[in-house]
Design a protein around this motif. Structure first.
Motif, PDB file in Angstrom:
ATOM      1  N   LEU A 194     -16.112   7.193   1.508  1.00 23.86           N
ATOM      2  CA  LEU A 194     -14.674   6.668   2.043  1.00 23.86           C
ATOM      3  C   LEU A 194     -14.960   5.268   1.957  1.00 23.86           C
ATOM      4  CD1 LEU A 194     -14.315   8.918   5.258  1.00 23.86           C
ATOM      5  CD2 LEU A 194     -12.637   8.492   3.609  1.00 23.86           C
TER       6      LEU A 194
ATOM      7  N   MET B 275       0.779  -1.129   0.063  1.00 24.53           N
ATOM      8  CA  MET B 275      -0.234   0.192  -0.141  1.00 24.53           C
ATOM      9  C   MET B 275       0.978   1.251   0.072  1.00 24.53           C
ATOM     10  SD  MET B 275      -2.882   1.381   2.716  1.00 24.53           S
ATOM     11  CE  MET B 275      -3.894   0.001   2.528  1.00 24.53           C
TER      12      MET B 275
ATOM     13  N   MET C 227     -16.129  -4.061   8.502  1.00 26.46           N
ATOM     14  CA  MET C 227     -15.364  -3.224   7.877  1.00 26.46           C
ATOM     15  C   MET C 227     -15.279  -1.909   8.874  1.00 26.46           C
ATOM     16  SD  MET C 227     -16.878  -0.284   4.945  1.00 26.46           S
ATOM     17  CE  MET C 227     -16.588  -1.285   3.567  1.00 26.46           C
TER      18      MET C 227
ATOM     19  N   SER D 193      -8.121  -1.059   7.984  1.00 22.33           N
ATOM     20  CA  SER D 193      -9.179  -0.334   7.466  1.00 22.33           C
ATOM     21  C   SER D 193      -9.426  -0.270   5.893  1.00 22.33           C
ATOM     22  CB  SER D 193      -9.255   0.781   8.131  1.00 22.33           C
ATOM     23  OG  SER D 193      -9.092   1.094   9.596  1.00 22.33           O
ATOM     24  N   ALA D 194     -10.753  -0.075   5.558  1.00 20.10           N
ATOM     25  CA  ALA D 194     -10.976   0.077   4.321  1.00 20.10           C
ATOM     26  C   ALA D 194     -10.654   1.405   3.636  1.00 20.10           C
ATOM     27  CB  ALA D 194     -12.623   0.058   3.896  1.00 20.10           C
ATOM     28  N   ASN D 195     -10.487   2.221   4.524  1.00 21.00           N
ATOM     29  CA  ASN D 195      -9.997   3.558   3.914  1.00 21.00           C
ATOM     30  C   ASN D 195      -9.597   4.584   5.335  1.00 21.00           C
ATOM     31  OD1 ASN D 195      -9.141   5.574   2.294  1.00 21.00           O
ATOM     32  ND2 ASN D 195     -11.225   5.733   1.262  1.00 21.00           N
ATOM     33  N   THR D 196      -8.617   5.467   5.300  1.00 25.07           N
ATOM     34  CA  THR D 196      -8.254   6.343   6.174  1.00 25.07           C
ATOM     35  C   THR D 196      -8.369   7.761   5.669  1.00 25.07           C
ATOM     36  OG1 THR D 196      -6.645   4.457   7.016  1.00 25.07           O
ATOM     37  CG2 THR D 196      -6.021   6.902   7.417  1.00 25.07           C
ATOM     38  N   LEU D 197      -8.744   8.517   6.459  1.00 19.07           N
ATOM     39  CA  LEU D 197      -8.963  10.039   6.172  1.00 19.07           C
ATOM     40  C   LEU D 197      -8.080  10.757   7.228  1.00 19.07           C
ATOM     41  CD1 LEU D 197     -10.188  12.724   4.931  1.00 19.07           C
ATOM     42  CD2 LEU D 197     -12.160  12.535   6.388  1.00 19.07           C
TER      43      LEU D 197
ATOM     44  N   ASN E 158      -4.621   1.803   9.811  1.00 17.01           N
ATOM     45  CA  ASN E 158      -4.713   2.142   8.382  1.00 17.01           C
ATOM     46  C   ASN E 158      -4.915   0.659   7.524  1.00 17.01           C
ATOM     47  OD1 ASN E 158      -4.534   3.536   5.668  1.00 17.01           O
ATOM     48  ND2 ASN E 158      -2.546   2.448   5.637  1.00 17.01           N
ATOM     49  N   LEU E 159      -3.917  -0.038   7.662  1.00 14.56           N
ATOM     50  CA  LEU E 159      -3.818  -1.527   7.064  1.00 14.56           C
ATOM     51  C   LEU E 159      -5.175  -2.340   7.241  1.00 14.56           C
ATOM     52  CD1 LEU E 159       0.074  -2.542   7.504  1.00 14.56           C
ATOM     53  CD2 LEU E 159      -1.064  -1.544   5.547  1.00 14.56           C
TER      54      LEU E 159
ATOM     55  N   PHE F 228      -1.078   3.810  14.081  1.00 11.97           N
ATOM     56  CA  PHE F 228      -1.969   4.483  13.111  1.00 11.97           C
ATOM     57  C   PHE F 228      -1.598   3.671  11.837  1.00 11.97           C
ATOM     58  CE2 PHE F 228      -3.796   7.629  10.281  1.00 11.97           C
ATOM     59  CZ  PHE F 228      -3.175   7.439   9.063  1.00 11.97           C
ATOM     60  N   TRP F 229      -0.359   3.177  11.550  1.00 15.57           N
ATOM     61  CA  TRP F 229      -0.085   2.603  10.437  1.00 15.57           C
ATOM     62  C   TRP F 229      -0.840   1.287  10.212  1.00 15.57           C
ATOM     63  CZ3 TRP F 229       0.624   2.989   5.557  1.00 15.57           C
ATOM     64  CH2 TRP F 229       1.052   2.058   4.747  1.00 15.57           C
TER      65      TRP F 229
ATOM     66  N   TRP G 189      -2.430  11.481   1.623  1.00 15.53           N
ATOM     67  CA  TRP G 189      -2.722  12.216   3.001  1.00 15.53           C
ATOM     68  C   TRP G 189      -2.286  13.676   2.816  1.00 15.53           C
ATOM     69  CZ3 TRP G 189      -1.062   7.421   6.025  1.00 15.53           C
ATOM     70  CH2 TRP G 189      -2.069   6.356   5.856  1.00 15.53           C
TER      71      TRP G 189
ATOM     72  N   ARG H 176      -3.087   5.479  -0.909  1.00 12.83           N
ATOM     73  CA  ARG H 176      -3.597   6.511   0.110  1.00 12.83           C
ATOM     74  C   ARG H 176      -2.711   7.914  -0.106  1.00 12.83           C
ATOM     75  NH1 ARG H 176      -6.922   2.971   1.146  1.00 12.83           N
ATOM     76  NH2 ARG H 176      -6.928   1.671   2.967  1.00 12.83           N
TER      77      ARG H 176
ATOM     78  N   LEU I 142     -13.191   2.320   9.097  1.00  8.69           N
ATOM     79  CA  LEU I 142     -12.389   3.314   8.754  1.00  8.69           C
ATOM     80  C   LEU I 142     -11.653   4.039   9.640  1.00  8.69           C
ATOM     81  CD1 LEU I 142     -15.671   5.281   7.010  1.00  8.69           C
ATOM     82  CD2 LEU I 142     -13.671   3.817   5.776  1.00  8.69           C
TER      83      LEU I 142
ATOM     84  N   ILE J 149       6.341   6.455  10.452  1.00  8.23           N
ATOM     85  CA  ILE J 149       5.432   5.276  10.126  1.00  8.23           C
ATOM     86  C   ILE J 149       6.227   4.707   8.800  1.00  8.23           C
ATOM     87  CG2 ILE J 149       3.084   6.516  10.422  1.00  8.23           C
ATOM     88  CD1 ILE J 149       2.943   7.279   7.472  1.00  8.23           C
TER      89      ILE J 149
ATOM     90  N   VAL K  49     -20.485   1.227  10.651  1.00  6.25           N
ATOM     91  CA  VAL K  49     -18.970   1.085  10.127  1.00  6.25           C
ATOM     92  C   VAL K  49     -18.089   1.329  11.354  1.00  6.25           C
ATOM     93  CG1 VAL K  49     -17.297   2.030   8.739  1.00  6.25           C
ATOM     94  CG2 VAL K  49     -19.541   2.070   7.850  1.00  6.25           C
TER      95      VAL K  49
ATOM     96  N   LEU L 201      -7.412  10.220  11.221  1.00 12.31           N
ATOM     97  CA  LEU L 201      -6.356  10.828  12.083  1.00 12.31           C
ATOM     98  C   LEU L 201      -6.845  12.424  12.321  1.00 12.31           C
ATOM     99  CD1 LEU L 201      -2.632  10.640  11.907  1.00 12.31           C
ATOM    100  CD2 LEU L 201      -3.527  12.979  11.936  1.00 12.31           C
TER     101      LEU L 201
END
Lengths: 126, 106, 133
Positions: free
Chosen positions: B97, A1, C1, C124-128, C121-122, C117-118, A124, A122, C3, A29, C32, C6
């Protein structure tokens, strides 16, 4: 990813954090396995400049021991294999010439952003 | 089809970089790539009917979907929208999302 | 699922805080799962020492004012997740906690690091990422 960190603000709380917290986060990270690259845009293109010196911050009797070392952060990222790029239009607006930049920083045009973003899973924006 | 979701939170009349972000949205749009710009917070100021947010109009003409947070519109007394913007509940952003749209917040 | 989000902003400073909580709320109501990584000022969101206050300018007593405290929002999200049978994980960046003295936090939050956090993210379906300015 694959991850693209787009960094726009700069010198935000860098004195009290003793670094740029997004560059720091990117290194953290990456150390955890994230293949994260960096695109500097807007104000943050100034992070690509050689000769940044934040020595001398003091408040009363308190003096800073370790000022932020942005060039060191950028160089460490590049050394770790991260791709670090800066937008040419934002560099030009700020009068930043290529010969004043740190080595290893790729200069990209805003026109290439579409293709760049397509390379990452991704993106960001900071 | 791959998707991008650009969440705009800043007043489009506040800084020149809004036009740059519109350019990014256009650059991301492609034959097999859809782009949605979701206006939240002060970005909805560009959605009012009669607002001179020409960048948004250009985006709509190019095929970018423009949505504006219903709550933020109401909070700012915006009851008539520019024809190219659609009011949407914030939770529709969650759907985008969850479907994996590459999402950037400005 | 699930999300991942951060957050960076301290409470009471930016509209981004309430927008972020509205998005997380919406995700949980859609069943979700949500993971939040609180970075920098956002570690203050979960501080249990926040207190509501009266407001003389509003002409309201403590009870009448019912001033929001974000730690109550964090707890409310945790409860909403539980009611909807989905996961909720609130992680505060440890170094950010230390430098801000934000050690006393609501029980549904925990300490972590960018490595968490990383991982979030891995998984999850997506990260905002909702950045500060």
């Amino acid at each position: 990813m694959r991850v693209l960190q787009i960094i726009e603000p700069a010198y935000r709380a860098t004195l009290e954090e003793q670094d740029d917290t997004v560059l720091w986060f990117t290194r953290a990270i990456r150390a955890a396995g994230a293949p994260a690259d960096v695109l500097l845009c807007g104000t943050a293109v100034n992070y690509s400049v050689r000769g940044q010196d934040a020595e001398g911050f003091r408040v009363g009797g308190w003096s800073q021991h370790h000022p932020p070392a942005i060039e060191h952060e950028i160089n460490k990222l590049i050394e770790s294999g991260a791709r670090v790029a800066a937008l040419s239009e934002d560099l030009a607006e700020r009068g930043i010439q290529t010969d004043s930049m740190l080595p290893g920083i790729e200069v990209l045009s805003r026109k290439s952003l579409g293709g760049l973003c397509a390379q990452y899973d991704r993106i960001w924006k900071w | 089809m791959s998707k991008y979701l650009l969440i705009e939170s800043r007043d489009p009349f506040e800084a020149k970089c809004f036009s740059q972000r519109c350019e990014l949205a256009l650059a991301l749009l492609g034959e097999s790539t859809g782009v949605t710009v979701f206006l939240v917070e002060n970005a909805v100021l560009g959605a009012r009917a009669g607002a001179k947010a020409h960048g948004l109009e250009r985006l709509a003409k190019a095929g970018v979907q423009l949505l504006a947070d219903e709550f933020a519109l109401r909070e700012r007394g915006i009851h008539e929208l520019a024809p190219h913007v659609t009011a949407a509940p914030l939770d529709s952003l969650v759907g985008e999302l969850a479907s994996g749209a590459k999402t950037l917040w400005n | 699922m699930s999300l991942t989000f951060l957050l960076m902003d301290a409470p009471y400073e930016q509209a981004r805080t309430s927008t972020a909580f509205r998005i997380v709320d919406a995700a949980l109501r859609r069943k979700v799962g949500v993971r939040v990584f609180a970075y920098e000022g956002a570690v203050s969101l979960a501080m249990s020492g926040q207190k509501p206050h009266a407001n003389a300018v509003h002409g309201r007593t403590l009870e009448e004012e019912a001033h929001p405290t974000p730690h109550a929002w964090v707890s409310a999200l945790n409860e909403l997740a539980r009611e909807n049978g989905v996961s909720f994980d609130w992680v505060n960046c440890g170094l950010c906690v230390d430098e801000r003295g934000a050690n006393e936090v609501v029980p549904c939050s925990r300490r972590g690091s960018p490595a968490d956090f990383w991982k979030m993210n891995l998984e999850s379906a997506n990260t905002l990422v909702i950045p500060t300015r």
